[in-house]
Design a protein around this motif. Structure first.
Motif: not given
Lengths: 524, 109, 105
Positions: A124, A126-127, A129-131, A214-216, A242-243, B22, B26, C46, C57, C59
Motif C-alpha cells: 500500500d 508504493w507508488t 513519491p518518496g518510495v 498523501d502527496d509524498h 520521508d523516503t 494494490l 504503475r 516531490m 501523485p 515522483g
C-alpha cells in the motif's frame, strides 16, 4: 546501412571490457549506450571492491570505472552515448535511436551487455513519491550530489541494500531501519556489520505493510511475517520517514536477445539467454556478457566481457583458436576465483552453517547484522596479545585477499585459497601502520593495543564519514550492535593517499572495552 | 496446447483477496485483483494479459511490473514462475514518439 | 539542505553553472546539465505528475529513465523523463496530469 565488425550494446563493465579486448585484437567496435555517461553502474559504486589484485580489489567502483574508460580510449574503442538501441533483428541488424532519429546499423558480430534492472515489490502506498529504488538513491547522491531524503528506511539486506544504506549515511542521511522479509541477511556479513555498528537496527522476517502520506511519503509501517509470508497481526511498527528505498534484487534485462530470437532460459535468476562458455548465444555471432546473462558482481561482468571480446575476435578471424584459448585461460582463472565461497552462484539460497575452516557461522550476524561479543573470538583473525596487532573480524568465506598483500610485515595470511578466512600470524611484527585497516573492502579490520596508558588501550578503526573527528574529541564508543559501550576519546586520526579516503580513527577506551568498541560517535 | 477449460476447472473460481486493490502496473494503473480475475477468465500468459488489461503496455513497457505480474499469474495457476510464458519482446525497447518511429531511417517498403 | 556539498569519498562537489528555470510558473534555480529531476529534488519538489485514472501523485522512482514515473511537461512536451533530461537555462517544467499536455488544468 552502416556496417561494423562488432556492435556492443551497453557501455557498462561487461560491454566496455569486451570492446577493449576486441579492439586490442584489431577490431574497431562501436559501443552504444543510452545513458549520458559510460560506465554503467560503476560510477555509482563508491565502496571498495572485493577480490584480489587481478580483480582490482580494494579499488572503489568509480575509480575502476575511470580506469576502464581510459583503457577503452587507449584501445580506440568508440562509445556513442545517448544512443538507445530499440531493437535487434534478423541479420544482426540493430535499430538505434540517437537524438530524434532512428538509425539502422548492421554488425558482423553483436555483443549484448545490457545489464539488469531492479526488481520491485508492491505494498500500500508504493507508488507515492518518496518510495524509490536503491539504484535511484545511488544515482541521486553519488552522481548528482543530491540527498535522496533525510530519514530513510531500506527494504532488502542483499549487498545492494547494505551497501546503499551505508552510502546513504555517508551522504548525510539517516537510515532508520533495514528490513527484509527473509529470515537471514542476504548480503556479505562485513557489509551488514559496518551498517549495524553505526546503530541501524535490522528487522529480518519483516516486510513493509504500507507507506504513509498523501502527496509524498511521511511514514512507513512494517510488520513481522509468519511462515505463510503474511504479516502477523499486532507486530506492526511505525517509523517517521520521508523516503523508502527498495533493494529487492535485480533481473537480467535480456529483451533484446529474446527479440533477436536467441534461445532463452527462464530461471529463478531471471529470463536469460542460453550461452556457451565464450558467451555466444544460440544465434551465430550474437554474444552476451555480464548481468544480462545472470546477476553477479561488476568484477565478474568485466571478466566475462573480456572473454566474450576475445571470442568475438576469434569469431571474426582476428585471432586464431590457440591465441584465443591462451588469452581466455587467464581470464577464466580469475573468473573461477571470484565464483568461490559462501556467496558463489552455486550456493545461492543455501544456508551455510560452517565456514570452509569448519567454524560455525555467526547466527547473530545473519539475524541482526552483527557478530555477538561471545561469537567473535572463534575466528582466526581475532587474536589477543600484547602490543599493537590487527583484529580481523572477517567471518565468511568470500573471495577477497587485499589484507594479505597490504601487510608488509607478514602479520596476515590467507594463503592460495582466496576465500579462506585471514589468519593473524603468531610471531608477527605489527607496527600499527594501518595499511590492513584501510585495505579491507569490508571495513572489518581493527588495530587493538592494550595498556597504552594504565588501564586504557587504543582501538583503530576505518572511518569514512564527515565531519572527521579531531584529536582530543570526546564521545562514545559503539559496539558491534551500534549501542554505546563506553566513553571514548580520539587520540589519533590518520588520512593518507594510500588509504583512499578510508581514514584511520584511533580512540582510547578502557582495556576491557578493546574487543567491544568498534565505532565512534562524537558528542554533539 | 493448453486446455483452457481444464485449467480453469483446476484453479477454481476467482476469490477476492484483501490486497486485490494494490497497483501492480504503475503506468496503466492495473491492480492485482484485475490481474487475478483475468487469470480466472482464461488469460494465462503475459501476452494475453497485456492485451486484455494493458498491464505492461504503458510508457515503461513492463520494465517495472513485468516480474510482479508473472509472479501473480504463477501463484494463481499454481505453477512455478518459470512456467509462465513471458511477454514477447518487441521494438521499440524504450518510449519512442510515433513521429520519430515514422521517420525511421531504414529501408522504405 | 538536500545538496551534498562535501562527501567523505567523492570530496567537494565541483562548482557548476547556476541556471534559472520555471516549475509550474515559479522561478527556480538549479545547475546546468543536471537532470531536471535532481534540481526539483534539491528544491524539495516531490510530485512530478498525477496519473490518468486514479489521479495519484508520482515522483522519482528509478532515476535512470526506465520506469517513466517522473515524466513531466518540459518546454510544452509531455511525457519527458525528467530523471535523464538535462536542465538548461530557461527550461519550463510543468506538473503533468494524465498522459498529455492538454489536460494540464
Amino acid at each position: 546501412m552502416e556496417r561494423y565488425d562488432m556492435i556492443v550494446i551497453g557501455a557498462g563493465p561487461a560491454g566496455l571490457s569486451a570492446a577493449i579486448e576486441a579492439a586490442k585484437c584489431g577490431i574497431k567496435p562501436i559501443v552504444f549506450d543510452e545513458n549520458a555517461r559510460p560506465g554503467g553502474q560503476l560510477f555509482k559504486q563508491i565502496h571498495k571492491f572485493f577480490g584480489s589484485k587481478e580483480h582490482k580489489a580494494k579499488m572503489r567502483g568509480f575509480n575502476i570505472g575511470k580506469e576502464l574508460l581510459e583503457e577503452a580510449e587507449k584501445a580506440g574503442v568508440k562509445v556513442e552515448l545517448g544512443a538507445t538501441v530499440t531493437g535487434l533483428f534478423d541479420g544482426k541488424e540493430v535499430t538505434v535511436r540517437i537524438g530524434d532519429t532512428i538509425k539502422h546499423v548492421q554488425g558482423d558480430s553483436i555483443l549484448v551487455a545490457t545489464g539488469a534492472s531492479e526488481n520491485m515489490v508492491n505494498f500500500d502506498g508504493w507508488t507515492l513519491p518518496g518510495v524509490i529504488g536503491a539504484g535511484a538513491a545511488q544515482t541521486m547522491m553519488n552522481l548528482h550530489h543530491v540527498k535522496p531524503g533525510e530519514r530513510i528506511l531500506m527494504l532488502g539486506t542483499g549487498n545492494v541494500g547494505l551497501v546503499v544504506s551505508y552510502q546513504l549515511m555517508q551522504a548525510g542521511c539517516e537510515v532508520v531501519a533495514l528490513v527484509d522479509a527473509a529470515p537471514r541477511v542476504g548480503g556479505y556479513g562485513v557489509h551488514a556489520s559496518k551498517v549495524a555498528r553505526c546503530g541501524v537496527p535490522f528487522y529480518l522476517s519483516h516486510t513493509i505493510v504500507r507507506a504513509e502520506g498523501d502527496d509524498h511519503v511521511t511514514g512507513v509501517v512494517i510488520g513481522e511475517v509468519g511462515p505463510d509470508w503474511k504479516v502477523k497481526p499486532g507486530t506492526e511498527k511505525h517509523f517517521d520517514v520521508d523516503t523508502i528505498c527498495l533493494a529487492v534484487g535485480l533481473s537480467p534485462m535480456a529483451q533484446l536477445l529474446s527479440m533477436a530470437g536467441c534461445q532463452m532460459n527462464d530461471t529463478k535468476g531471471g529470463y536469460v539467454p542460453v550461452i556457451d562458455e565464450d558467451g555466444m548465444t544460440s544465434i551465430d555471432g550474437i554474444f552476451s556478457a555480464g548481468d544480462v546473462t545472470g546477476i553477479e558482481e561488476a568484477s565478474s561482468a568485466m571478466i566475462e566481457g573480456r572473454i566474450s571480446g576475445l571470442a568475438v575476435a576469434n569469431y571474426l578471424g582476428y585471432i586464431d583458436e590457440d591465441e584465443k584459448q591462451k588469452r581466455i585461460g587467464e581470464q577464466e582463472k580469475a573468473l573461477d576465483a571470484l565464483r568461490q565461497g559462501m556467496f558463489a552462484p552455486q550456493n545461492r539460497g543455501k544456508k551455510i552453517e560452517k565456514t570452509e575452516e569448519g567454524i560455525p557461522v555467526s547466527e547473530n550476524l545473519l539475524d541482526k547484522g552483527y557478530i555477538a561479543d561471545d561469537e567473535i573470538a572463534r575466528y582466526p583473525g581475532v587474536t589477543r596479545k600484547k602490543g599493537i596487532h590487527p583484529v580481523i573480524e572477517c567471518t565468511q568465506n568470500i573471495p577477497c585477499n587485499p589484507c594479505q598483500d597490504a601487510c608488509k610485515f607478514g602479520c596476515i595470511s590467507i594463503g592460495d585459497n582466496i576465500t579462506s578466512l585471514p589468519v593473524v600470524t603468531e610471531d608477527s611484527q605489527c607496527t600499527g601502520c594501518g595499511m590492513c585497516v584501510a585495505s579491507c573492502s569490508g571495513q572489518a579490520i581493527f588495530l587493538v593495543e592494550e595498556d597504552v596508558e594504565p588501564g586504557y588501550g587504543e582501538v583503530t578503526m576505518p572511518y569514512e564519514f564527515l565531519p572527521l573527528p579531531k584529536k582530543g574529541d570526546k564521545g562514545v564508543a559503539l559496539g558491534r550492535d551500534g549501542k554505546v559501550v563506553c566513553d571514548a576519546e580520539v587520540t589519533k586520526i590518520r588520512s593518507a593517499k594510500a588509504f583512499d579516503h578510508t581514514n584511520l580513527l584511533t580512540i582510547k577506551v578502557p582495556n576491557d572495552m578493546l574487543m567491544k568498541a568498534r565505532f565512534f560517535k562524537s558528542q554533539e | 496446447m493448453t486446455d483452457i477449460q481444464e485449467v480453469l476447472n483446476k484453479i477454481g473460481p476467482y476469490e477476492p483477496a484483501a490486497d486485490d486493490h494494490l497497483l501492480v502496473c504503475r503506468c496503466e494503473e492495473v491492480t492485482k485483483g484485475e490481474i487475478r480475475k483475468a487469470v480466472h477468465e482464461g488469460m494465462f500468459t503475459i501476452e494475453e494479459l497485456r492485451r486484455y488489461l494493458r498491464c505492461g503496455m504503458g510508457l515503461c513497457q513492463g520494465q517495472t511490473c513485468g516480474k510482479l505480474v508473472k509472479g501473480i499469474v504463477a501463484r494463481e495457476l499454481g505453477v512455478p514462475v518459470t512456467e509462465v510464458t513471458p511477454a514477447t519482446s518487441r521494438a521499440p525497447m524504450r518510449p519512442t514518439e510515433m513521429e520519430i518511429a515514422g521517420n525511421d531511417g531504414g529501408k522504405k517498403a | 539542505m538536500k545538496r551534498i556539498k562535501n562527501h567523505p569519498i567523492l570530496g567537494e562537489t565541483p562548482e557548476r553553472k547556476i541556471v534559472h528555470f520555471t516549475f509550474d510558473g515559479k522561478d527556480m534555480t538549479g545547475y546546468e546539465g543536471e537532470p531536471i529531476a535532481a534540481a526539483l529534488k534539491a528544491a524539495g519538489v516531490m510530485v512530478h505528475r498525477y496519473t490518468a485514472k486514479r489521479h495519484e501523485p508520482r515522483g522519482i522512482f528509478c532515476a535512470i529513465g526506465r520506469c517513466t514515473d517522473c515524466v513531466m511537461i518540459v518546454n510544452g512536451k509531455p511525457n519527458i523523463r525528467t530523471c535523464i533530461t538535462p536542465l538548461e537555462e530557461g527550461t519550463d517544467v510543468k506538473t503533468q496530469y494524465g498522459v498529455s499536455a492538454e489536460r494540464n488544468e
